[in-house]
Design an enzyme around this catalytic site. Structure first.
Site, mmCIF file in Angstrom:
data_model
loop_
_atom_site.group_PDB
_atom_site.id
_atom_site.type_symbol
_atom_site.label_atom_id
_atom_site.label_comp_id
_atom_site.label_asym_id
_atom_site.label_seq_id
_atom_site.Cartn_x
_atom_site.Cartn_y
_atom_site.Cartn_z
ATOM 1 N N GLU A 167 0.773 -1.239 0.000
ATOM 2 C CA GLU A 167 0.000 0.000 0.000
ATOM 3 C C GLU A 167 0.807 1.293 0.000
ATOM 4 O OE1 GLU A 167 -3.415 0.178 -0.235
ATOM 5 O OE2 GLU A 167 -3.163 -1.948 -0.653
ATOM 6 N N SER A 441 -30.039 -32.784 -19.275
ATOM 7 C CA SER A 441 -30.979 -32.438 -20.339
ATOM 8 C C SER A 441 -31.745 -31.145 -20.091
ATOM 9 C CB SER A 441 -31.977 -33.579 -20.547
ATOM 10 O OG SER A 441 -31.356 -34.650 -21.204
#
Length: 801
Positions: A167, A441
């Site tokens: 940072e 399906s």
């Protein structure tokens, strides 16, 4: 001889009557505003003292020998530089002196918040409500040991250095803000790059004030507070306060809570590698479960630590990415009776919109969800009823119901909240509604959508014979079988009939020879199936297995419910969501999504999209009665079952050849779309209470039927709107009967693969019995709806009817 009298050096020539001598305004000292001979030199300097011609500054003459009012070039030059100097003085005052004074004033007016006050701000509960406004529960902030505030000197050096690397590498030397970092941030914003210019001190102030508005006022006061903080506190105190309050994801504010949430250890025991992972997550705490992002940030932090000589290159080379504990094992905040699965889905959705859990706690936000309390209770009761008497402990289940008109999730069941781990400890259970599985399906509906988009109709015919061989490329062939004798719909099988009986060979043929793979995946996305790059978890793998919902193609129950909701919504896609409205503690609305915001899914033309969805509905209507499932009386229903076969192993008993691992029933009415999944955690040979294989219509189907009946009871009956058939009308093709099963052959049906490309899902079906549910005849009130055997065409997929 009298010597000529020389005129006085400064004697002027006669002037025009407009000059001072003629209008009574002549300066008694002979000052002429057009004469700049005194500019930029001392008054006592003699004319020509600068080595200039004393007559250079004299105005030129006009054609009649009179003096001009216009300035000479030298006068213009001097005046221009005088203006420039004054502008520079003004700019210096405006951009340096005034800001400096304002900064000093701001410095003495602002206060630096203490870490205790920040921790107190982060302790407001988050309130969740059902869609009707009734209370759902609260998410309490982390408390107790997980909110312990470390003292200066207690933060390990490895953690500090990792956070500096991630940072603010200049933290130890900067004064609260980094000019170079600010300039880089400006450059990134202009060029479209990433990365901000905030120091650790600035980030602390931003967190303390809970103000992230991109305004100059906020940035100005942030800089002043950061500078003041660095004058009042030591660097050790600042980094400790920062690490005690920053958010790391997983509901963890502060490094101590983060160490427990990710590694089940106190912060003082974190290694450099573990600290690098946590430091890297500060920029994107909502991406904590995205392993690719976490690894990328970890690598960056580790490399920066080496570059700043905080980590030995040899240690870096030997380091491996640290694996956090599963999120489900992290201790959850006390949410009362609130379902953890629903809570997590709500929080995840808000984090994706920029409202992470830390921000929600600071604002004391109130969340109105889309969950209907009555529908939720019905869902849980239907699942419990459907699982009653089942003896296979490997069977799991999920149910998701979506409102087609808004996209709101009205009921959500992903299984129990808690389970036991290998050590017998209570841990959060998997949310099975948000885990992708082979859809079998049930995915054929999206095959059909792609086919209809081509302008093809339900009356198109394919060879629906069993055990058909297809060219798999590279000189290889692949044998596709149907689910059973009733799935063999002859050599001239309409797409409508193939969908009804779930003929795999028809849909595989359709995808390999007509639609191709990519359009099928596109149709699924258009309907609402979300892949990882769209914020979802489903995978639409680009190979032919997608035709039958197998292989690496996997979808979640939520995505299937949302995808079929687009069919129910007449081709208008409403993005599925859990949050209807968000308000802060002052009841100010942050956003409101209670109103529909959908758009046409399958075409830019809304009428075309509606026609496609309506044709799909025509096909899927015939599946429900064929699968021996009932639609609530007076309502129209459409849906599709799905089954994925178990991947047989050589060591398995012979009876496992016909076992299945995943089953589905997905169906809808105009007002509700529901997906039910019943299956195992991966490839498991499941059986029902009679020790028989399970299918989409045997457990998932009845659960779907029960929920739909409960939900629609007492509501007005609903009918699907008729649409014009696309392409060839199935009613124009004579209905063919299923061909007799072929004689025994040495060619064995394709078995599920044990590799990354599993076999097509299969499920035996039963022929329609005289006393069973007959196929649905054509409705006289809806003349465009096909009759039995003439429903929408669907692509080949392994599945039960």
């Amino acid at each position: 001889m009298v010597r000529p009298v020389e005129p006085e050096p400064y004697e002027r020539e006669p002037e025009l009557i407009t000059h001072h001598a003629h209008n009574g305004t002549e300066d008694p000292y002979g000052y002429d505003p057009y004469d700049d001979r005194y500019d930029d030199r001392h008054e006592s300097a003699a004319l020509g003292a600068e080595g200039e011609d004393p007559y250079d500054d004299e105005p030129g003459e006009d054609e009649e020998g009179d003096k001009k009012k216009a300035l000479t070039p030298k006068q213009r030059k001097r005046r221009r530089w005088r203006i420039i100097r004054r502008v520079l003085y003004a700019m210096f005052g405006l951009f340096v002196v005034v800001p400096a004074i304002a900064f000093v004033i701001t410095y003495f007016l602002v206060d630096v918040p203490s870490q205790e006050s920040v921790a107190s701000q982060q302790s407001q509960p988050i309130t969740l409500m059902y869609s009707d406004g009734s209370p759902m529960g609260k998410i309490a902030p982390a408390s107790g040991g997980s909110r312990y505030l470390l003292k200066p000197g207690e933060v390990p050096e490895a953690v500090k250095k990792a956070v500096y690397a991630a940072e603010d590498s200049s933290f130890e030397t900067n004064s609260g803000f980094d000019v170079g970092g600010i300039l880089r941030a400006v450059y990134n914003n202009v060029t479209g790059g990433q990365g901000g210019g905030s120091t650790i001190s600035q980030q602390y102030i931003k967190k303390a004030t809970a103000n992230e508005a991109p305004t100059l006022t906020r940035k100005w006061t942030e800089l002043a507070k950061s500078f003041k903080m660095n004058n009042q506190m030591s660097k050790e105190e600042i980094i400790t306060a920062y690490l005690n309050t920053i958010y790391f994801g997983r509901g963890a504010n502060g490094i101590e809570a983060a160490a427990q949430a990710y590694f089940k250890k106190p912060a003082k025991e974190l290694s450099a590698s573990e600290a690098a992972l946590l430091g890297g997550l500060i920029q994107g705490p909502s991406k904590s479960e995205n392993e690719a992002y976490a690894q990328r940030r970890w690598n960056f932090v580790m490399d920066q630590m080496v570059a700043n000589k905080w980590l030995d290159p040899g240690e870096r080379a030997a380091a491996q990415f640290p694996k956090p504990i599963p999120k489900a094992q992290a201790k959850a905040d006390d949410a009362g009776t609130l379902s953890l699965h629903i809570r997590n889905r709500v929080i995840d959705e808000l984090e994706a919109r920029g409202y992470d859990q830390d921000r929600l706690h600071q604002g004391g936000f109130k969340i109105t969800t889309t969950i209907d309390p009555k529908a939720q209770k019905m869902a849980e009761e239907s699942v419990a009823e459907g699982m009653k008497g089942q003896t296979d402990e490997s069977i799991l289940n999920a149910l998701v119901a979506v409102d087609p008109k808004t996209g709101g999730v009205v009921a959500y069941w992903g299984g129990p909240d808690w389970t036991k781990n290998d050590q017998g400890q209570d841990v959060q259970a998997h949310d099975w509604a948000n885990v992708p599985h082979n859809p079998g399906s049930s995915f054929k509906a999206f095959d059909l959508a792609a086919f209809l988009k081509m302008g093809k109709g339900l009356g198109e015919t394919f060879d629906g014979s069993n055990n058909r061989k297809f060219d798999a490329g590279g000189g290889n062939t692949r044998t596709i079988r149907n689910a059973g004798e009733s799935s063999n719909c002859g050599t001239q099988c309409t797409v409508a009939e193939a969908m009804k009986v779930s003929a795999n060979t028809v849909f595989y043929d359709m995808v390999i020879n007509k639609t191709k793979v990519d359009p099928v995946a596109k149709a699924a996305k258009e309907a609402g199936v979300r892949t990882e790059n769209e914020g979802g978890k489903s995978v639409l793998y680009p190979d032919l297995n997608i035709a039958l919902g197998g292989g690496r193609t996997v979808t979640t129950a939520e995505d299937m419910a949302a995808g079929f909701a687009t069919f129910a919504g007449e081709g208008v896609r409403q993005k599925q969501h859990f949050v209807a409205k968000l308000t802060n503690s002052q009841d100010e609305v942050e956003f409101d999504e209670t109103a529909p915001q959908g758009s046409p899914a399958f075409s830019d033309d809304a009428d075309k999209s509606k026609q496609i969805a309506g044709n799909i509905t025509d096909a899927l209507e015939e599946v429900v009665p064929y699968s021996k499932l009932k639609c609530p009386k007076g309502n129209d229903c459409a849906g599709k079952t799905g089954t994925q076969q178990y991947d047989f192993k050589d060591s398995d008993p012979a009876s496992y050849h016909d076992r299945n691992a995943q089953t589905w029933m997905v169906g809808y009415t105009p007002s509700i779309s529901t997906a039910v999944w019943v299956g195992g955690d991966g490839n498991k040979p499941l059986h029902d209470k009679n020790n028989k294989p399970i299918y989409g219509r045997t457990i998932a189907g009845p659960i779907w039927e029960d929920f739909m009946s409960r939900y629609l009871t007492g509501k007005p009956t609903e009918k699907f709107e008729s649409v014009k058939p696309i392409g060839k009308d199935a009613r124009s093709v004579p209905t063919t009967t299923a061909s007799k099963p072929p004689p025994a052959t040495t060619t064995t049906p394709e078995a599920p693969s044990t590799t990354a490309t599993p076999t097509t899902p299969t499920e035996p079906t039963e022929p329609t019995e005289t006393g069973g549910w007959p196929t649905k005849p054509t409705k006289p009130t809806k003349p465009t709806r096909p009759g039995p055997g003439t429903s929408d065409p669907l692509f080949p997929n392994g599945e039960d009817p």
